[in-house]
Structures are given as C-alpha cells and as structure tokens.
Scaffold this motif. Sequence first.
Motif, mmCIF file in Angstrom:
data_model
loop_
_atom_site.group_PDB
_atom_site.id
_atom_site.type_symbol
_atom_site.label_atom_id
_atom_site.label_comp_id
_atom_site.label_asym_id
_atom_site.label_seq_id
_atom_site.Cartn_x
_atom_site.Cartn_y
_atom_site.Cartn_z
ATOM 1 N N LEU A 151 0.533 -1.391 0.239
ATOM 2 C CA LEU A 151 -0.122 0.502 0.119
ATOM 3 C C LEU A 151 1.149 1.407 -0.107
ATOM 4 C CD1 LEU A 151 -2.997 1.095 0.091
ATOM 5 C CD2 LEU A 151 -2.535 1.060 2.656
ATOM 6 N N ARG A 152 1.001 1.976 -1.415
ATOM 7 C CA ARG A 152 1.638 3.678 -0.826
ATOM 8 C C ARG A 152 0.798 4.747 -0.731
ATOM 9 N NH1 ARG A 152 5.863 2.476 -0.386
ATOM 10 N NH2 ARG A 152 6.717 4.296 -1.180
ATOM 11 N N GLY A 153 -1.003 4.490 -0.198
ATOM 12 C CA GLY A 153 -1.491 5.204 -0.772
ATOM 13 C C GLY A 153 -3.190 5.491 -0.845
ATOM 14 N N SER A 154 -3.758 5.938 -0.638
ATOM 15 C CA SER A 154 -5.131 6.468 -1.155
ATOM 16 C C SER A 154 -5.504 7.776 -1.985
ATOM 17 C CB SER A 154 -6.300 5.670 0.379
ATOM 18 O OG SER A 154 -5.858 7.216 1.188
ATOM 19 N N ASP A 155 -6.406 7.324 -2.934
ATOM 20 C CA ASP A 155 -7.186 8.392 -4.281
ATOM 21 C C ASP A 155 -8.623 8.902 -2.956
ATOM 22 O OD1 ASP A 155 -8.809 9.920 -5.291
ATOM 23 O OD2 ASP A 155 -7.007 9.326 -7.274
ATOM 24 N N ARG A 156 -8.897 9.524 -2.599
ATOM 25 C CA ARG A 156 -10.273 10.194 -1.449
ATOM 26 C C ARG A 156 -11.063 10.361 -2.177
ATOM 27 N NH1 ARG A 156 -9.581 10.606 4.123
ATOM 28 N NH2 ARG A 156 -7.869 8.893 4.989
ATOM 29 N N GLU A 157 -10.709 10.970 -3.301
ATOM 30 C CA GLU A 157 -11.317 11.393 -4.388
ATOM 31 C C GLU A 157 -12.354 10.812 -5.528
ATOM 32 O OE1 GLU A 157 -9.890 14.563 -7.035
ATOM 33 O OE2 GLU A 157 -9.519 15.891 -5.687
ATOM 34 N N LYS A 158 -11.584 9.817 -5.553
ATOM 35 C CA LYS A 158 -12.070 8.362 -6.329
ATOM 36 C C LYS A 158 -12.237 7.775 -4.958
ATOM 37 C CE LYS A 158 -9.289 9.291 -10.443
ATOM 38 N NZ LYS A 158 -8.808 8.473 -11.516
ATOM 39 N N GLY A 159 -12.187 7.143 -4.225
ATOM 40 C CA GLY A 159 -12.061 6.015 -2.863
ATOM 41 C C GLY A 159 -11.704 4.883 -3.192
ATOM 42 N N GLN A 160 -10.549 4.859 -3.876
ATOM 43 C CA GLN A 160 -9.547 4.102 -3.022
ATOM 44 C C GLN A 160 -8.170 3.909 -3.382
ATOM 45 O OE1 GLN A 160 -8.834 4.813 -7.832
ATOM 46 N NE2 GLN A 160 -10.669 3.222 -8.995
ATOM 47 N N TYR A 161 -7.796 2.981 -2.795
ATOM 48 C CA TYR A 161 -6.469 2.747 -2.049
ATOM 49 C C TYR A 161 -5.696 2.197 -3.442
ATOM 50 C CZ TYR A 161 -9.075 1.474 1.952
ATOM 51 O OH TYR A 161 -9.459 1.373 2.673
ATOM 52 N N ILE A 162 -4.056 2.543 -3.362
ATOM 53 C CA ILE A 162 -3.667 2.549 -3.889
ATOM 54 C C ILE A 162 -2.266 1.545 -3.634
ATOM 55 C CG2 ILE A 162 -1.519 3.443 -6.107
ATOM 56 C CD1 ILE A 162 -3.047 5.885 -5.275
ATOM 57 N N TYR A 163 -2.194 0.361 -4.554
ATOM 58 C CA TYR A 163 -0.866 -0.916 -4.434
ATOM 59 C C TYR A 163 -0.027 -0.372 -5.877
ATOM 60 C CZ TYR A 163 -3.516 -2.400 -0.405
ATOM 61 O OH TYR A 163 -4.596 -2.762 0.759
ATOM 62 N N THR A 164 1.585 -0.991 -4.846
ATOM 63 C CA THR A 164 2.411 -1.175 -5.776
ATOM 64 C C THR A 164 3.049 -2.456 -5.947
ATOM 65 O OG1 THR A 164 3.950 0.167 -4.361
ATOM 66 C CG2 THR A 164 2.806 0.871 -5.874
ATOM 67 N N CYS A 165 3.828 -2.677 -6.311
ATOM 68 C CA CYS A 165 4.316 -3.999 -6.710
ATOM 69 C C CYS A 165 5.780 -4.090 -5.535
ATOM 70 C CB CYS A 165 4.987 -4.481 -8.051
ATOM 71 S SG CYS A 165 5.713 -6.065 -8.178
ATOM 72 N N PRO A 166 5.387 -5.310 -4.693
ATOM 73 C CA PRO A 166 7.121 -5.743 -3.863
ATOM 74 C C PRO A 166 8.621 -5.424 -4.817
ATOM 75 C CG PRO A 166 5.755 -7.252 -3.532
ATOM 76 C CD PRO A 166 4.590 -6.671 -4.427
ATOM 77 N N VAL A 167 7.488 -5.932 -5.460
ATOM 78 C CA VAL A 167 9.384 -6.570 -6.041
ATOM 79 C C VAL A 167 9.974 -5.514 -7.353
ATOM 80 C CG1 VAL A 167 9.864 -8.570 -7.799
ATOM 81 C CG2 VAL A 167 7.899 -8.801 -6.334
ATOM 82 N N PHE A 168 9.732 -4.744 -8.295
ATOM 83 C CA PHE A 168 10.479 -3.990 -8.818
ATOM 84 C C PHE A 168 10.086 -2.337 -7.987
ATOM 85 C CE2 PHE A 168 8.461 -7.941 -11.677
ATOM 86 C CZ PHE A 168 10.284 -7.649 -12.224
ATOM 87 N N HIS A 169 9.044 -2.113 -7.833
ATOM 88 C CA HIS A 169 9.309 -0.779 -7.034
ATOM 89 C C HIS A 169 10.338 -0.190 -6.726
ATOM 90 C CE1 HIS A 169 6.990 2.675 -6.202
ATOM 91 N NE2 HIS A 169 6.022 2.955 -6.738
ATOM 92 N N PRO A 170 10.116 0.320 -6.986
ATOM 93 C CA PRO A 170 11.899 0.796 -5.985
ATOM 94 C C PRO A 170 11.335 1.329 -4.701
ATOM 95 C CG PRO A 170 11.317 3.184 -7.217
ATOM 96 C CD PRO A 170 10.469 1.593 -7.907
ATOM 97 N N ASN A 171 10.541 2.002 -4.349
ATOM 98 C CA ASN A 171 10.117 2.296 -2.937
ATOM 99 C C ASN A 171 9.517 1.594 -2.444
ATOM 100 O OD1 ASN A 171 11.006 5.058 -3.007
ATOM 101 N ND2 ASN A 171 9.289 5.886 -3.697
ATOM 102 N N ALA A 172 9.148 0.448 -2.641
ATOM 103 C CA ALA A 172 8.035 -1.121 -2.145
ATOM 104 C C ALA A 172 9.193 -1.786 -2.316
ATOM 105 C CB ALA A 172 6.835 -0.693 -2.994
ATOM 106 N N ARG A 173 10.231 -2.471 -2.471
ATOM 107 C CA ARG A 173 10.966 -3.134 -2.887
ATOM 108 C C ARG A 173 11.563 -4.251 -1.370
ATOM 109 N NH1 ARG A 173 14.848 -1.285 -5.785
ATOM 110 N NH2 ARG A 173 13.742 -1.662 -7.894
ATOM 111 N N GLN A 174 10.948 -5.709 -1.443
ATOM 112 C CA GLN A 174 11.596 -6.225 -0.555
ATOM 113 C C GLN A 174 12.416 -6.937 -0.931
ATOM 114 O OE1 GLN A 174 8.100 -8.100 0.955
ATOM 115 N NE2 GLN A 174 6.799 -5.942 0.775
ATOM 116 N N GLU A 175 13.628 -7.515 0.308
ATOM 117 C CA GLU A 175 14.542 -7.798 -0.368
ATOM 118 C C GLU A 175 13.787 -9.552 0.040
ATOM 119 O OE1 GLU A 175 17.068 -7.502 -0.686
ATOM 120 O OE2 GLU A 175 17.069 -5.619 -0.987
ATOM 121 N N GLY A 176 14.855 -10.370 -1.503
ATOM 122 C CA GLY A 176 14.092 -11.761 -1.318
ATOM 123 C C GLY A 176 13.315 -12.192 -1.784
ATOM 124 N N LEU A 177 12.227 -11.394 -2.401
ATOM 125 C CA LEU A 177 10.918 -11.761 -3.118
ATOM 126 C C LEU A 177 11.491 -11.192 -5.293
ATOM 127 C CD1 LEU A 177 7.955 -9.174 -1.617
ATOM 128 C CD2 LEU A 177 8.705 -11.951 -1.351
#
Length: 287
Positions: A151-177
């Motif tokens: 989870l990287r954040g939410s868009d209150r106007e559109k009523g949505q959560y914003i999720y990103t990839c835990p493998v390739f996204h530079p700010n969400a990358r998890q070691e070993g995945l």
Amino acid sequence: TLNKTRKTCSCKGDCDCPRILTDDNAGVMRKSNAVSYIAHKLSMVCGVKSGLPLTREVFKGNTPDGKTLETTLETFKAEHPEMAEQLDFILADGIYQTPENQKVTKDVLQAKLVAPINPRNRKDKPTSARGIEKINRYGTPICISEHKMDLRGSDREKGQYIYTCPVFHPNARQEGLTCPLANHVECCNGAAQGRVFRLDFDQAPQVDVELPQHGRKFKVLYSARTIIERIFGILKDGYSLRRVHKRGKQAVEAHVDRCMISMHIMANMAYHQTGKANCGWTRHRLN
C-alpha cells in the motif's frame, strides 16, 4: 467455582431460604477452542512511554473484549482529564476494531482508535483484475506470483487504495522476493516499476479508510502497543495479579488496585535511584 451458591441465613442443615452466588462476577473466559478459564476480565489503559498502568476496569469473565472499551475510556477520562485532552491515538488489539468502537473513541476522547484488522468470518475473494489473483481476508491484493501488494497511499476523491509491486517498485521493494518473467509480462507487460493496482474502498470494508492498517503510518504507531502485553506479564508474574483469592467484583478491583499501586511505587523508587522515568524501570535492580 462457577455458579456456586451460598446460604444467606443462619439455618442449620438444608432449608428453603434464598441462596446467592458466591461470586456473581466470575464467568467462563475462552482463550481458544481448547483453553477456557473461570475468571474475571480486566481491561487496562497504560502509558506508552511510561509503561505504567493508569486505569483499570473489571468485567465479568464472559464479557466480549470488544464491549469493554467504552467503559474503560470513560473511566480513564474521569480519572485523568488533563491527560485525556492531550491524546491523539488509542492503541488496542484487533478485537476492538469495529465501527462502534471507532465512534466511541472519538466521542469519549476525541482520539483515533488504532487497531489492526480483525477478519472475523471473512474469506479471500477472487478478482478478475489483470495480474491480481485475489483480495485476501485482510483486504490485501495478492498478485499471481502470490506476493502481497504494498500500500502506497489512497485517492480520497476516487475512493481507492493505491497498491504497488513489492518486487519492482523502488519504494516498495522487499528483499528476497522474485517474480517469474511470464508473470511479470502478464501482470504489467514488463513495466520497470511493476504493477500499480487501485482497489475501491468498498471492496475492502475491513480496512480503516482514515488510517489504513497496511500503511506505514499505522505500523509505526501500532508498534508501540506491545508495552501493554509486557505490563500484563509483569503484573501477573511479579505482582500476583494472575490469581485472586477473594470473591466478588469489589474484592477483585481492590486486588488489581494493590498490584497497580505496587508497580507505581517500584517505578518511583527506580526513578529516585537511577534518575530515569521510562518503561525500562523494570530492568533496574532495586537495593
């Protein structure tokens, strides 16, 4: 003993005089399907920084945990009004995470209840979204490589959560995945930062919109809640809270009060000997 009664008269032998419960506050408290106790239930508020108990409420043993919050917070506000005005967050276990308790916390203390997701009877839900296998019972999207999206954040106007990839996204990358190339292509056409997935709020009603439990802010705040577990452990093992030897709610309350007062006395002694007032006071040896 549960439901044990005693006589209220001075008659010798059996008689038809009214009988009363020896302890009308004891109940069956179930810790799991295999473990149950005949007990009283204790709800407590403690300070995160001080590590000291501040307020207590004693309930019947079979009282649901989620029903104890309002009374406990009202008692805390009555006993510590100045402290109550300064609170922004109340940290509690997942069993307290209900819309009713969120409202109670705001109404009583004008604070935010911080509690993890309690999935209760929810089940994983399949989804037809590209690259997403399902939404698990905790409201987290699971990709086709069986990784939890970040989870990287939410868009209150559109009523949505914003999720990103835990493998390739530079700010969400998890070691070993890792992600197989075929899945990477199917999920996001091989995008350098991986998949970005938007999930409508109403598709994950178990997630707190105001403070999503999968976000970093929640995890930082909630990490401080473990202090109450240590306080209960110290009170039970070091201050004789585990067993009570009197019957009735009033006697149990007096027993709890003595345990709490003893802990405060020890903390005060530690402060005068070490010059420190923090939750590490239990580690100092008192001469």
